[in-house]
Design a protein around this motif. Sequence first.
Motif, PDB file in Angstrom:
ATOM      1  N   TYR A  71       0.656  -1.226   0.109  1.00 52.40           N
ATOM      2  CA  TYR A  71       0.092   0.056   0.109  1.00 52.40           C
ATOM      3  C   TYR A  71       0.934   1.179  -0.026  1.00 52.40           C
ATOM      4  N   LEU A  72       1.862   1.148   0.841  1.00 46.06           N
ATOM      5  CA  LEU A  72       2.793   2.314   0.935  1.00 46.06           C
ATOM      6  C   LEU A  72       3.483   2.724  -0.419  1.00 46.06           C
ATOM      7  N   GLU A  73       3.973   1.411  -1.005  1.00 46.72           N
ATOM      8  CA  GLU A  73       4.425   1.510  -2.354  1.00 46.72           C
ATOM      9  C   GLU A  73       3.708   2.171  -3.435  1.00 46.72           C
ATOM     10  N   GLU A  74       2.271   1.784  -3.320  1.00 57.77           N
ATOM     11  CA  GLU A  74       1.522   2.269  -4.096  1.00 57.77           C
ATOM     12  C   GLU A  74       1.005   3.760  -3.915  1.00 57.77           C
ATOM     13  N   THR A  75       0.940   4.079  -2.882  1.00 60.49           N
ATOM     14  CA  THR A  75       0.543   5.616  -2.417  1.00 60.49           C
ATOM     15  C   THR A  75       1.686   6.653  -2.517  1.00 60.49           C
ATOM     16  N   ARG A  76       2.636   5.941  -2.166  1.00 60.62           N
ATOM     17  CA  ARG A  76       3.950   6.892  -2.350  1.00 60.62           C
ATOM     18  C   ARG A  76       5.372   6.189  -3.092  1.00 60.62           C
ATOM     19  N   PRO A  77       5.342   6.052  -4.309  1.00 60.82           N
ATOM     20  CA  PRO A  77       6.150   5.190  -5.102  1.00 60.82           C
ATOM     21  C   PRO A  77       7.548   5.508  -4.890  1.00 60.82           C
ATOM     22  N   GLU A  78       7.904   6.833  -4.518  1.00 55.15           N
ATOM     23  CA  GLU A  78       9.442   6.992  -4.180  1.00 55.15           C
ATOM     24  C   GLU A  78       9.794   7.264  -3.135  1.00 55.15           C
ATOM     25  N   PRO A  79      11.000   6.489  -2.658  1.00 58.16           N
ATOM     26  CA  PRO A  79      11.654   5.780  -3.482  1.00 58.16           C
ATOM     27  C   PRO A  79      11.084   4.408  -3.502  1.00 58.16           C
ATOM     28  N   ALA A  80      11.265   3.650  -4.763  1.00 57.63           N
ATOM     29  CA  ALA A  80      10.730   2.345  -5.056  1.00 57.63           C
ATOM     30  C   ALA A  80      11.424   1.205  -4.028  1.00 57.63           C
ATOM     31  N   LEU A  81      10.429   0.390  -3.734  1.00 52.80           N
ATOM     32  CA  LEU A  81      10.840  -0.640  -2.719  1.00 52.80           C
ATOM     33  C   LEU A  81      10.884  -1.870  -3.716  1.00 52.80           C
ATOM     34  N   LEU A  82      10.247  -1.940  -4.726  1.00 54.29           N
ATOM     35  CA  LEU A  82      10.367  -3.012  -5.879  1.00 54.29           C
ATOM     36  C   LEU A  82      10.839  -2.776  -7.057  1.00 54.29           C
ATOM     37  N   PRO A  83      11.757  -3.546  -7.768  1.00 56.00           N
ATOM     38  CA  PRO A  83      12.054  -3.230  -9.214  1.00 56.00           C
ATOM     39  C   PRO A  83      11.126  -2.817 -10.169  1.00 56.00           C
ATOM     40  N   ARG A  84      11.708  -2.155 -11.084  1.00 59.71           N
ATOM     41  CA  ARG A  84      10.659  -2.036 -12.117  1.00 59.71           C
ATOM     42  C   ARG A  84      10.033  -3.099 -13.335  1.00 59.71           C
ATOM     43  N   ASP A  85      11.240  -3.985 -13.355  1.00 57.80           N
ATOM     44  CA  ASP A  85      10.883  -5.153 -14.288  1.00 57.80           C
ATOM     45  C   ASP A  85      10.083  -6.253 -13.341  1.00 57.80           C
ATOM     46  N   SER A  86       9.148  -6.732 -14.178  1.00 58.42           N
ATOM     47  CA  SER A  86       8.112  -7.908 -13.649  1.00 58.42           C
ATOM     48  C   SER A  86       8.976  -9.100 -13.018  1.00 58.42           C
ATOM     49  N   VAL A  87      10.046  -9.588 -13.643  1.00 61.65           N
ATOM     50  CA  VAL A  87      10.879 -10.582 -13.363  1.00 61.65           C
ATOM     51  C   VAL A  87      11.656 -10.227 -11.981  1.00 61.65           C
ATOM     52  N   GLY A  88      12.168  -9.024 -11.974  1.00 60.65           N
ATOM     53  CA  GLY A  88      12.987  -8.836 -10.275  1.00 60.65           C
ATOM     54  C   GLY A  88      11.728  -8.367  -9.535  1.00 60.65           C
ATOM     55  N   ARG A  89      10.626  -8.038  -9.687  1.00 62.97           N
ATOM     56  CA  ARG A  89       9.268  -7.755  -8.795  1.00 62.97           C
ATOM     57  C   ARG A  89       9.166  -9.143  -8.259  1.00 62.97           C
ATOM     58  N   ALA A  90       9.194 -10.087  -9.331  1.00 63.56           N
ATOM     59  CA  ALA A  90       8.942 -11.572  -8.775  1.00 63.56           C
ATOM     60  C   ALA A  90       9.928 -11.994  -7.610  1.00 63.56           C
ATOM     61  N   ARG A  91      10.971 -11.910  -8.170  1.00 65.60           N
ATOM     62  CA  ARG A  91      12.246 -12.412  -7.291  1.00 65.60           C
ATOM     63  C   ARG A  91      12.186 -11.854  -5.896  1.00 65.60           C
ATOM     64  N   VAL A  92      11.997 -10.540  -5.927  1.00 62.53           N
ATOM     65  CA  VAL A  92      11.984  -9.741  -4.526  1.00 62.53           C
ATOM     66  C   VAL A  92      10.778 -10.239  -3.586  1.00 62.53           C
ATOM     67  N   ARG A  93       9.725 -10.237  -4.344  1.00 60.25           N
ATOM     68  CA  ARG A  93       8.347 -10.837  -3.612  1.00 60.25           C
ATOM     69  C   ARG A  93       8.662 -12.198  -3.173  1.00 60.25           C
ATOM     70  N   SER A  94       9.500 -13.171  -3.995  1.00 60.84           N
ATOM     71  CA  SER A  94       9.799 -14.404  -3.619  1.00 60.84           C
ATOM     72  C   SER A  94      10.785 -14.362  -2.265  1.00 60.84           C
ATOM     73  N   LEU A  95      11.573 -13.446  -2.130  1.00 59.82           N
ATOM     74  CA  LEU A  95      12.524 -13.473  -1.187  1.00 59.82           C
ATOM     75  C   LEU A  95      11.751 -12.892   0.136  1.00 59.82           C
ATOM     76  N   ALA A  96      10.996 -11.952  -0.082  1.00 55.31           N
ATOM     77  CA  ALA A  96      10.326 -11.602   0.781  1.00 55.31           C
ATOM     78  C   ALA A  96       9.312 -12.650   1.488  1.00 55.31           C
ATOM     79  N   GLN A  97       8.577 -13.302   0.654  1.00 50.44           N
ATOM     80  CA  GLN A  97       7.486 -14.299   1.140  1.00 50.44           C
ATOM     81  C   GLN A  97       8.340 -15.496   1.744  1.00 50.44           C
ATOM     82  N   ALA A  98       9.546 -15.878   1.491  1.00 49.54           N
ATOM     83  CA  ALA A  98      10.030 -16.718   2.048  1.00 49.54           C
ATOM     84  C   ALA A  98      10.235 -16.625   3.355  1.00 49.54           C
ATOM     85  N   ILE A  99      10.532 -15.436   3.815  1.00 45.68           N
ATOM     86  CA  ILE A  99      10.646 -15.074   5.167  1.00 45.68           C
ATOM     87  C   ILE A  99       9.153 -14.778   5.913  1.00 45.68           C
ATOM     88  N   ALA A 100       8.464 -14.082   5.078  1.00 44.78           N
ATOM     89  CA  ALA A 100       7.107 -13.544   5.813  1.00 44.78           C
ATOM     90  C   ALA A 100       6.034 -14.687   5.685  1.00 44.78           C
TER      91      ALA A 100
END
Length: 213
Positions: A71-100
């Motif tokens: 929600y913070l990322e969508e409402t306050r996009p800068e600085p971005a917490l996710l990469p711009r590209d879809s593959v990168g976003r999936a990778r980052v979310r995968s690491l985050a979800q492996a923990i969370a």
Amino acid sequence: MKLFGYFRSSAAFRVRIALNLKSVDYDQAFIHLRKNDQRSADFLKINPQGLVPALIDNGHVLSQSLAIIEYLEETRPEPALLPRDSVGRARVRSLAQAIACDIHPIDNLRVLQFLGKEMKHDAGDIEAWFNHWVKVGFDGIEQSLATDGKAGAYCHGDVPGLADICLVPQVFNARRYPSFDLSPYPTIMRIFGNCMKLAAFDRAVPEKQPDAE
Ligand SMILES: N[C@@H](CCC(=O)N[C@@H](CS)C(=O)NCC(=O)O)C(=O)O
């Protein structure tokens, strides 16, 4: 904006880091988890799940740390917490979800309390349970970070983001028992060290919160 959290809560810690990285000012309300404030009638009106964090923004009550951070990322996009590209976003979310999603929920306070009070496991069993699930999770995360060529100073290149936001509090959790050996995780610990040099991470640590004991 008001964050309901607890200094030792790693899920609230994630949201504090995200707010700091995005330079958002916020007030805090402290929910004492050891005193079971999370199950008080007043807090259950805010988050019926009985968990911190919860965030109130413009009268909207949000829960679940990853949903809050997105929600913070969508409402306050800068600085971005996710990469711009879809593959990168999936990778980052995968690491985050492996923990969370895979490590944190089964080592949560209410799970450990259930193992002890209801299932009658002793402190040694609970420590073994806790350490086992951190190890299983960290083994896979270390392997990914060390071998896929995508990590830089941080989990994804040289910009801190969602994966780092989840990783740092989980390293704090891993240190809960001195018996947990962090030496097999040089990449995790290198990235952890880099994150901790940033004020956004440092200001969010449990011991620097007003409710720290
Ligand atoms: N999936 C939730 C987890 C939240 C959570 O487990 N919070 C813990 C503190 S880190 C909590 O409130 N525990 C209270 C309890 O176990 O009774 C999120 O990411 O926000």
